[in-house]
Motif scaffolding. Structure first.
Motif, PDB file in Angstrom:
ATOM      1  N   LEU A 154     -16.188   9.154  -9.585  1.00  0.00           N
ATOM      2  CA  LEU A 154     -16.090   7.898  -8.672  1.00  0.00           C
ATOM      3  C   LEU A 154     -14.924   8.236  -7.752  1.00  0.00           C
ATOM      4  O   LEU A 154     -13.992   8.796  -8.435  1.00  0.00           O
ATOM      5  CB  LEU A 154     -15.785   6.784  -9.774  1.00  0.00           C
ATOM      6  N   SER A 155     -14.654   7.655  -6.310  1.00  0.00           N
ATOM      7  CA  SER A 155     -13.933   7.008  -5.732  1.00  0.00           C
ATOM      8  C   SER A 155     -14.125   6.758  -4.486  1.00  0.00           C
ATOM      9  O   SER A 155     -15.304   5.600  -4.268  1.00  0.00           O
ATOM     10  CB  SER A 155     -14.167   9.072  -5.101  1.00  0.00           C
ATOM     11  N   SER A 156     -12.976   5.749  -3.880  1.00  0.00           N
ATOM     12  CA  SER A 156     -12.995   4.872  -2.818  1.00  0.00           C
ATOM     13  C   SER A 156     -13.590   5.386  -1.579  1.00  0.00           C
ATOM     14  O   SER A 156     -13.253   6.313  -0.725  1.00  0.00           O
ATOM     15  CB  SER A 156     -12.299   4.368  -3.581  1.00  0.00           C
ATOM     16  N   ALA A 157     -14.393   4.200  -1.106  1.00  0.00           N
ATOM     17  CA  ALA A 157     -14.832   4.659   0.247  1.00  0.00           C
ATOM     18  C   ALA A 157     -14.301   2.974   1.091  1.00  0.00           C
ATOM     19  O   ALA A 157     -14.477   2.370   0.336  1.00  0.00           O
ATOM     20  CB  ALA A 157     -16.615   4.918   0.432  1.00  0.00           C
ATOM     21  N   THR A 158     -14.216   3.572   2.303  1.00  0.00           N
ATOM     22  CA  THR A 158     -13.489   2.508   2.959  1.00  0.00           C
ATOM     23  C   THR A 158     -14.251   1.985   4.084  1.00  0.00           C
ATOM     24  O   THR A 158     -14.086   1.427   5.066  1.00  0.00           O
ATOM     25  CB  THR A 158     -12.388   2.674   3.468  1.00  0.00           C
ATOM     26  N   THR A 159     -15.107   3.232   4.648  1.00  0.00           N
ATOM     27  CA  THR A 159     -15.912   3.362   5.245  1.00  0.00           C
ATOM     28  C   THR A 159     -17.633   3.838   5.183  1.00  0.00           C
ATOM     29  O   THR A 159     -17.428   4.123   4.083  1.00  0.00           O
ATOM     30  CB  THR A 159     -15.416   4.336   6.579  1.00  0.00           C
ATOM     31  N   GLY A 183      -2.715  -3.406  -3.002  1.00  0.00           N
ATOM     32  CA  GLY A 183      -2.351  -1.769  -3.062  1.00  0.00           C
ATOM     33  C   GLY A 183      -2.972  -0.798  -1.836  1.00  0.00           C
ATOM     34  O   GLY A 183      -3.148  -1.291  -0.852  1.00  0.00           O
ATOM     35  N   HIS A 184      -2.694   0.970  -2.300  1.00  0.00           N
ATOM     36  CA  HIS A 184      -3.573   1.717  -1.349  1.00  0.00           C
ATOM     37  C   HIS A 184      -4.438   1.386  -0.144  1.00  0.00           C
ATOM     38  O   HIS A 184      -5.541   1.472  -1.422  1.00  0.00           O
ATOM     39  CB  HIS A 184      -2.716   3.636  -1.792  1.00  0.00           C
ATOM     40  N   ARG A 185      -4.655   1.352   0.681  1.00  0.00           N
ATOM     41  CA  ARG A 185      -6.154   1.842   1.081  1.00  0.00           C
ATOM     42  C   ARG A 185      -6.740   3.266   0.713  1.00  0.00           C
ATOM     43  O   ARG A 185      -6.558   4.375   0.604  1.00  0.00           O
ATOM     44  CB  ARG A 185      -6.027   1.792   2.692  1.00  0.00           C
ATOM     45  N   GLY A 186      -7.903   3.593   0.381  1.00  0.00           N
ATOM     46  CA  GLY A 186      -8.716   4.923  -0.134  1.00  0.00           C
ATOM     47  C   GLY A 186      -8.926   5.594   0.974  1.00  0.00           C
ATOM     48  O   GLY A 186      -9.799   6.816   0.883  1.00  0.00           O
ATOM     49  N   ILE A 187      -8.479   5.189   2.258  1.00  0.00           N
ATOM     50  CA  ILE A 187      -8.990   5.891   3.449  1.00  0.00           C
ATOM     51  C   ILE A 187      -8.697   7.039   3.433  1.00  0.00           C
ATOM     52  O   ILE A 187      -7.609   7.668   3.007  1.00  0.00           O
ATOM     53  CB  ILE A 187      -8.538   5.613   4.559  1.00  0.00           C
ATOM     54  N   PHE A 188      -9.517   8.068   3.494  1.00  0.00           N
ATOM     55  CA  PHE A 188      -9.411   9.270   3.908  1.00  0.00           C
ATOM     56  C   PHE A 188      -9.922  10.692   5.156  1.00  0.00           C
ATOM     57  O   PHE A 188      -9.652  11.130   5.529  1.00  0.00           O
ATOM     58  CB  PHE A 188      -9.619  10.322   2.293  1.00  0.00           C
ATOM     59  N   PRO A 277      -1.208   3.683   4.031  1.00  0.00           N
ATOM     60  CA  PRO A 277      -1.297   1.915   4.252  1.00  0.00           C
ATOM     61  C   PRO A 277      -1.820   1.682   3.416  1.00  0.00           C
ATOM     62  O   PRO A 277      -2.514   1.934   2.552  1.00  0.00           O
ATOM     63  CB  PRO A 277      -2.307   2.000   4.917  1.00  0.00           C
ATOM     64  N   ALA A 278      -1.630   0.330   2.692  1.00  0.00           N
ATOM     65  CA  ALA A 278      -1.236  -0.337   1.018  1.00  0.00           C
ATOM     66  C   ALA A 278      -1.143  -1.876   1.819  1.00  0.00           C
ATOM     67  O   ALA A 278      -0.240  -2.328   1.896  1.00  0.00           O
ATOM     68  CB  ALA A 278      -0.171  -0.212   0.346  1.00  0.00           C
ATOM     69  N   ARG A 279      -1.013  -2.636   0.873  1.00  0.00           N
ATOM     70  CA  ARG A 279      -1.255  -4.516   0.940  1.00  0.00           C
ATOM     71  C   ARG A 279      -0.989  -4.513   0.146  1.00  0.00           C
ATOM     72  O   ARG A 279      -0.885  -4.254  -1.556  1.00  0.00           O
ATOM     73  CB  ARG A 279      -3.127  -5.170   0.888  1.00  0.00           C
ATOM     74  N   GLY A 280       0.333  -5.238   0.304  1.00  0.00           N
ATOM     75  CA  GLY A 280       1.221  -6.802  -0.576  1.00  0.00           C
ATOM     76  C   GLY A 280       1.618  -7.883   0.269  1.00  0.00           C
ATOM     77  O   GLY A 280       1.661  -7.709   1.674  1.00  0.00           O
ATOM     78  N   ILE A 281       2.199  -8.117  -0.457  1.00  0.00           N
ATOM     79  CA  ILE A 281       2.557 -10.197  -0.179  1.00  0.00           C
ATOM     80  C   ILE A 281       4.050  -9.031   0.987  1.00  0.00           C
ATOM     81  O   ILE A 281       5.227  -8.630   0.877  1.00  0.00           O
ATOM     82  CB  ILE A 281       3.249 -10.280  -1.021  1.00  0.00           C
ATOM     83  N   VAL A 282       4.148 -10.260   1.965  1.00  0.00           N
ATOM     84  CA  VAL A 282       4.878  -9.900   2.930  1.00  0.00           C
ATOM     85  C   VAL A 282       6.110 -10.175   2.531  1.00  0.00           C
ATOM     86  O   VAL A 282       6.673 -11.239   1.807  1.00  0.00           O
ATOM     87  CB  VAL A 282       5.022 -10.479   4.797  1.00  0.00           C
ATOM     88  N   ASN A 283       7.536  -9.651   2.646  1.00  0.00           N
ATOM     89  CA  ASN A 283       8.755  -9.267   2.496  1.00  0.00           C
ATOM     90  C   ASN A 283       9.766  -8.993   3.442  1.00  0.00           C
ATOM     91  O   ASN A 283       9.214  -8.623   4.615  1.00  0.00           O
ATOM     92  CB  ASN A 283       8.908  -8.848   0.675  1.00  0.00           C
ATOM     93  N   ARG A 284      10.463  -8.961   3.541  1.00  0.00           N
ATOM     94  CA  ARG A 284      12.231  -9.156   4.325  1.00  0.00           C
ATOM     95  C   ARG A 284      11.704  -7.666   5.541  1.00  0.00           C
ATOM     96  O   ARG A 284      11.799  -7.676   6.325  1.00  0.00           O
ATOM     97  CB  ARG A 284      13.086  -9.015   3.817  1.00  0.00           C
ATOM     98  N   VAL A 285      11.440  -6.598   3.962  1.00  0.00           N
ATOM     99  CA  VAL A 285      11.979  -5.588   5.064  1.00  0.00           C
ATOM    100  C   VAL A 285      10.559  -4.689   5.382  1.00  0.00           C
ATOM    101  O   VAL A 285      10.021  -4.037   6.680  1.00  0.00           O
ATOM    102  CB  VAL A 285      11.928  -3.828   3.560  1.00  0.00           C
ATOM    103  N   MET A 286       9.210  -5.749   5.258  1.00  0.00           N
ATOM    104  CA  MET A 286       8.046  -5.506   6.253  1.00  0.00           C
ATOM    105  C   MET A 286       7.937  -6.890   7.669  1.00  0.00           C
ATOM    106  O   MET A 286       7.803  -5.960   8.518  1.00  0.00           O
ATOM    107  CB  MET A 286       7.196  -6.255   5.316  1.00  0.00           C
ATOM    108  N   ARG A 287       9.188  -8.062   7.448  1.00  0.00           N
ATOM    109  CA  ARG A 287       8.591  -8.093   8.109  1.00  0.00           C
ATOM    110  C   ARG A 287      10.339  -7.501   9.548  1.00  0.00           C
ATOM    111  O   ARG A 287       9.781  -7.591  10.478  1.00  0.00           O
ATOM    112  CB  ARG A 287       9.300  -9.884   7.921  1.00  0.00           C
ATOM    113  N   GLU A 288      11.120  -7.077   9.177  1.00  0.00           N
ATOM    114  CA  GLU A 288      12.261  -7.020   9.751  1.00  0.00           C
ATOM    115  C   GLU A 288      11.941  -5.196  10.233  1.00  0.00           C
ATOM    116  O   GLU A 288      12.081  -5.023  11.231  1.00  0.00           O
ATOM    117  CB  GLU A 288      13.431  -6.929   9.064  1.00  0.00           C
ATOM    118  N   ILE A 289      11.131  -4.274  10.009  1.00  0.00           N
ATOM    119  CA  ILE A 289      10.883  -2.600  10.531  1.00  0.00           C
ATOM    120  C   ILE A 289       9.260  -2.832  10.342  1.00  0.00           C
ATOM    121  O   ILE A 289       9.310  -1.666  10.563  1.00  0.00           O
ATOM    122  CB  ILE A 289      11.834  -1.836   9.650  1.00  0.00           C
ATOM    123  N   GLY A 290       8.853  -3.271   9.337  1.00  0.00           N
ATOM    124  CA  GLY A 290       7.157  -3.147   9.843  1.00  0.00           C
ATOM    125  C   GLY A 290       6.230  -4.045  10.123  1.00  0.00           C
ATOM    126  O   GLY A 290       6.751  -5.084  11.430  1.00  0.00           O
TER     127      GLY A 290
END
Length: 356
Positions: A154-159, A183-188, A277-290
């Motif tokens: 198996l592998s992940s496809a995002t498109t 988590g991480h996008r499987g984009i490649f 790129p990976a999906r996570g709950i927004v926290n301080r470091v994501m808000r301030e530098i990302g």
């Protein structure tokens, strides 16, 4: 109860539910529980040393004879860039000072191991029924030897393009990873995340584009999501965030609290923790530098400079500087043991299918 039995027959499982391999968030205990319940338990190996992976696989084989999935990353390890690393640490300097740390301190590069000959040796030794990959596939010689063990791949496809490529390379089934997934996008095949597609739009298009069975992933956490994915042509579903609420998950108490908190519905794609790129709950470091920073070193090196910040702040109950991976459906999840969750999801989905 399941009209499309292709995945069930391909993997030799009873229920069309796959527990997502979540590097750093699950080990053998969850794999055993899900597989024993009739789903497909998955062991993530990207953060494990070969010795640790062997230890976990040995535990699994001792405690269940049911099919399992073993997962690997297949990225290319980057060359360490001294100047880029220095610029990244300079960008984080104020956080170091705030926490009483020396901004000039040595930090170990963050590491995630790609699939190689050593991990192939483990596949050949333990012969898991399924081997899955993230970020594409390993080169053909390694892939051939994986398939020679009898494993389904198996592998992940995002498109749609990624799905077609994976089928052409010999995948036995394809995970259609929607934009909602944690988590991480499987984009490649591209670095462009601006055109990534949601699960409910991606799944039927991938189903139409390939002949192999499709597994839906992203934003699925309850029976409604399972039934919707199956209605769109998926042969099975893969759930990750839902399993983070189980006692078998190996996440920290800070991560658990964030998943249950008022901000759990606020997630974003970020590269600041690893460089991809990976999906996570927004926290301080994501808000301030990302959440997306052009300064972040290439995957997986970005996490090295953040590690001292996490080590200092997490024991104080802070999730400001740690990855809090989560998909967009966290609020639909329930706190149940992994085996019970698997069976209950299947029962509830079956009931909905019967009443249609």
């Amino acid at each position: 109860m399941w009209n499309d039995r292709r995945i069930l027959e391909l993997f030799g499982i009873e229920l069309p539910i796959i527990q997502a391999p979540m590097a750093g968030a699950n080990l053998s205990e969850m794999v055993i529980a899900v597989s024993e319940a009739g789903g497909l338990g998955s062991l993530p190996c990207a953060l494990l040393s070969p010795d640790k992976a062997r230890e976990e696989l040995a535990k699994i084989r001792r405690k269940t004879s049911k099919p399992i999935n073993v997962n690997f990353f297949c990225h290319h390890s980057p060359v360490f860039d001294v100047e880029r690393e220095a610029a990244w640490k300079q960008h984080l300097k104020d956080y170091y000072l705030e926490l009483g740390l020396d901004p000039g301190m040595e930090t170990a590069p963050s590491a995630r191991a790609p699939f190689d000959e050593t991990f192939l040796g483990l596949v050949e030794e333990f012969r898991p029924e399924v081997v899955s990959f993230h970020f594409g596939l390993p080169h053909q010689e390694l892939l051939k030897r994986v398939k020679d063990t009898g494993a389904k791949v198996l592998s992940s496809a995002t498109t749609i393009d990624e799905a077609r490529w994976l089928e052409d390379q010999g995948c036995d089934a394809i995970i259609a990873q929607g934009f909602e997934a944690g988590g991480h996008r499987g984009i490649f095949l591209t670095d462009d995340i601006s055109t990534q597609v949601g699960t409910m739009a991606l799944v039927p298009q991938v189903v139409d584009a390939v002949k192999v069975p499709v597994i839906a992933a992203g934003g699925i956490a309850d029976a409604r999501g399972i039934v919707a994915a199956l209605a769109l042509g998926a042969s099975a579903v893969q759930l990750g965030t839902a399993y983070l609420f189980t006692p078998e998950a190996t996440i920290s108490s800070v991560h658990r609290q964030a998943l249950k908190g008022a901000g759990a519905e606020k997630t974003a794609l970020t590269n600041v923790f690893t460089g991809r790129p990976a999906r996570g709950i927004v926290n301080r470091v994501m808000r301030e530098i990302g959440p997306i920073s052009e300064l972040a070193p290439a995957f997986p090196l970005a996490g090295g400079a953040l590690s001292p910040l996490r080590q200092k702040s997490e024991p104080l109950g802070s999730g400001d500087f740690m990855s809090l991976w989560s998909g967009q459906a966290a609020l639909l999840s329930r706190e149940l043991p992994a085996g019970e969750l698997t069976r209950r999801l299947a029962d509830e989905a079956s009931e909905r299918l019967r009443s249609r």
